[in-house]
Scaffold this active site. Structure first.
Site, PDB file in Angstrom:
ATOM      1  N   ASP A 186      46.797   1.301  35.897  1.00  0.00           N
ATOM      2  CA  ASP A 186      47.796   0.456  36.550  1.00  0.00           C
ATOM      3  C   ASP A 186      48.150   1.083  37.890  1.00  0.00           C
ATOM      4  O   ASP A 186      48.639   2.217  37.951  1.00  0.00           O
ATOM      5  CB  ASP A 186      49.047   0.324  35.683  1.00  0.00           C
ATOM      6  CG  ASP A 186      50.137  -0.485  36.377  1.00  0.00           C
ATOM      7  OD1 ASP A 186      49.877  -1.657  36.706  1.00  0.00           O
ATOM      8  OD2 ASP A 186      51.230   0.068  36.603  1.00  0.00           O
ATOM      9  N   GLU A 272      43.263  -4.051  37.550  1.00  0.00           N
ATOM     10  CA  GLU A 272      43.681  -5.395  37.948  1.00  0.00           C
ATOM     11  C   GLU A 272      42.991  -5.771  39.247  1.00  0.00           C
ATOM     12  O   GLU A 272      42.829  -4.939  40.143  1.00  0.00           O
ATOM     13  CB  GLU A 272      45.197  -5.459  38.138  1.00  0.00           C
ATOM     14  CG  GLU A 272      45.997  -5.529  36.861  1.00  0.00           C
ATOM     15  CD  GLU A 272      47.483  -5.679  37.136  1.00  0.00           C
ATOM     16  OE1 GLU A 272      48.064  -6.702  36.741  1.00  0.00           O
ATOM     17  OE2 GLU A 272      48.059  -4.754  37.720  1.00  0.00           O
ATOM     18  N   ASP A 354      55.001   1.198  33.460  1.00  0.00           N
ATOM     19  CA  ASP A 354      53.648   1.433  33.967  1.00  0.00           C
ATOM     20  C   ASP A 354      52.663   1.735  32.843  1.00  0.00           C
ATOM     21  O   ASP A 354      51.522   1.255  32.866  1.00  0.00           O
ATOM     22  CB  ASP A 354      53.662   2.576  34.981  1.00  0.00           C
ATOM     23  CG  ASP A 354      54.513   2.266  36.199  1.00  0.00           C
ATOM     24  OD1 ASP A 354      54.636   1.072  36.524  1.00  0.00           O
ATOM     25  OD2 ASP A 354      55.052   3.202  36.818  1.00  0.00           O
TER      26      ASP A 354
END
Length: 375
Positions: A186, A272, A354
């Protein structure tokens, strides 16, 4: 396999003058070719071919008015034409943005030599067309065929040679994706990245730390007259601060990516698919986001993973990784950025924002892979 090696070069006064001529001529040919393409398309609704553009350039070089184009390497000028043709056709295919004219006011400049380039590691020099014996510092040597050499100049006046080399190495076949050897990542602002195993890498905020010193130098720079020599000197002082910040950020990214790829047993990394260009439009967070250098980090991690036969898994950018409980999959309606720790109303699990997001990214990436495998 193609690999690039970047070396610092130290041209003498005559060589530096000829390099500057290459910069100027390449920029002129690029702008001239782009204007020609735009006019031709406006008239006939189609693009000129590479052969048509090259024939126009040959005619142009024969004119006395443009005789100075013959002072530089002709292949570098043809490469500028190729860049315009590639960008112009790529725009209509939807794979590139529409090309823009190059400004002479931008201090960063470059040109490319596509052939007849050699490196002498013993003598410590680079030989280019019309430029022989440029002194260079070779931090490392290579074995392979030199494809192209790109000469560039930074805003601080430093010259570099980026050498693209083709060697006999073959990219390894990516390993099998295994859940126990997959790590979710992340990307964030307070912490540069958080792994699904709970480890975090702090964001040193290099630009923010240099902010006070940069503000002082920019204030001095704003008071200088553009026609004065002090204007150029102060402009260089500001550029040096930005260059140091850029080098610090790049060095950190290299260290972290090397640690993840070479010093980690994981074989797959889930990320991501962030739309950084859209995210930096947020005026409150744009500076902090730019200071992290997410795009550069992902680029380094991707090509290093390919070198070592590891996998990069992408998760859709609209996946709500922070709002979903990684235990019971309950989804919150909203979760402000100021909330770093939250409790799930469904299973009452307490989450670090997170770490929870990295776990969700890992789970979603594995689910996507399983779905593709069964399709």
């Amino acid at each position: 396999m193609l690999k690039a090696y970047k070396y610092r070069i130290y041209p003498n006064r005559e060589q530096a003058l000829l390099i500057e001529k290459h910069f100027g001529c390449s920029r002129f040919v690029f702008n001239w070719s782009l204007a020609l393409q735009k006019r031709y398309y406006a008239m006939f609704k189609k693009s000129l071919t590479r052969t048509q553009i090259q024939s126009q350039l040959v005619k142009k070089k024969k004119k006395a008015k443009y005789a100075w184009l013959n002072e530089v390497n002709s292949q570098s000028l043809l490469n500028a034409l190729l860049n315009v043709y590639t960008a112009f056709t790529g725009f209509f295919k939807g794979s590139a943005q529409f090309p823009r004219f190059k400004s002479r006011k931008i201090p960063q400049r470059s040109y490319q030599c596509p052939q007849h380039c050699t490196l002498d590691f013993v003598q410590g020099v680079i030989h280019l067309p019309k430029l022989k014996g440029i002194k260079a510092v070779f931090s490392r040597e290579f074995v392979g065929k030199v494809k192209t050499v790109t000469i560039s100049k930074t805003a601080t006046g430093k010259y570099y040679a980026s050498v693209l080399v083709e060697n006999d190495e073959v990219l390894p076949t990516p390993t099998t994706i295994e859940p126990n050897l997959t790590v979710g990542i992340d990307l964030g602002i307070r912490h540069l990245l958080t792994l699904s195993d709970g480890s975090k890498f702090d964001n040193p905020t290099h630009l923010a730390k240099a902010g006070k010193r940069l503000a002082i130098q920019q204030k001095i720079f704003a008071r200088k007259h553009k026609a004065s020599k002090n204007y150029q000197k102060q402009k260089l002082a500001v550029a040096r601060i930005h260059e140091k910040v850029r080098h610090q950020r790049l060095d950190l990214h290299h260290q972290i990516t090397h640690s993840l790829i070479c010093e980690n047993q994981a074989t797959s990394y889930a990320l991501e698919d962030l739309g950084v260009k859209n995210m930096v439009k947020n005026r409150k967070l744009a500076k902090a986001m730019s200071d992290t250098g997410w795009g550069q980090f992902v680029t380094l991690l991707t090509y290093k993973a390919k070198w070592y036969g590891k996998n990069i898994l992408r998760v859709d950018r609209f996946f709500a990784s922070s709002k979903i409980c990684s235990h019971c999959h309950h989804k919150l309606e909203r979760l402000p950025l100021s909330v770093r720790v939250w409790t799930c109303p469904g299973c009452h699990a307490r989450h670090d924002r997170d770490i929870n997001a990295s776990n969700n990214i890992r789970a979603q990436a594995l689910a996507d892979v399983a779905g593709l495998a069964t399709a």
